[in-house]
Design a protein around this motif. Sequence first.
Motif, short mmCIF file in Angstrom:
data_model
loop_
_atom_site.label_atom_id
_atom_site.label_comp_id
_atom_site.label_asym_id
_atom_site.label_seq_id
_atom_site.Cartn_x
_atom_site.Cartn_y
_atom_site.Cartn_z
N ASP A 1 10.48 8.91 -7.47
CA ASP A 1 9.89 7.71 -6.28
C ASP A 1 11.04 6.34 -6.33
O ASP A 1 11.14 6.55 -4.66
N ALA B 1 0.61 -0.98 0.17
CA ALA B 1 -0.61 -0.05 0.28
C ALA B 1 0.88 1.26 -0.42
O ALA B 1 1.94 1.35 0.70
N SER B 2 0.86 2.48 -0.91
CA SER B 2 1.52 3.86 -0.89
C SER B 2 0.92 5.13 -1.11
O SER B 2 -0.81 3.95 -1.72
N SER B 3 0.79 5.72 -0.61
CA SER B 3 0.32 6.91 -0.88
C SER B 3 0.55 7.18 -2.66
O SER B 3 0.21 8.49 -3.23
N THR B 4 1.66 6.78 -3.19
CA THR B 4 2.17 7.22 -4.04
C THR B 4 0.88 6.45 -5.33
O THR B 4 0.89 5.16 -5.58
N ASN B 5 0.42 7.70 -6.52
CA ASN B 5 -0.74 7.25 -7.35
C ASN B 5 0.12 7.22 -8.64
O ASN B 5 -1.13 6.71 -9.80
N ASP B 6 0.77 7.62 -9.14
CA ASP B 6 1.27 8.05 -10.19
C ASP B 6 3.16 7.50 -10.38
O ASP B 6 3.85 8.26 -10.66
N GLY B 7 3.49 6.27 -10.23
CA GLY B 7 4.72 5.78 -9.87
C GLY B 7 5.40 5.61 -11.10
O GLY B 7 6.39 6.11 -11.66
N SER B 8 4.14 5.43 -11.64
CA SER B 8 4.85 5.09 -13.61
C SER B 8 5.30 6.82 -14.31
O SER B 8 6.34 7.10 -14.91
#
Length: 87
Positions: A82, A69-76
């Motif tokens: 990141d 789980a992570s708050s990162t939602n734009d990893g790509s």
Amino acid sequence: MMIIKENCNLSFDLSGNLLLTIPKSYLQNVEQEVLLKSVERLINSAKKKITSSNDWNGDSAADIVGICASSTNDGSVQHDRDIYGLE
């Protein structure tokens, strides 16, 4: 009927395209009907491998998908920032 399986190379490129290599000397010495039936068999064999390899049941890699789980939602989009801390 002679089959060309031993005389050709069947593989996939990095994009997943099927590549079939048949030596020129073989093409010159085999009847067209035999060649076409052999190629058809090879393609059907490749199709079976593709459909059977898409089964993730029992694959340990499938067990780790989605466990974090992570708050990162734009990893790509922000991969370098990141993962490597780059700006």
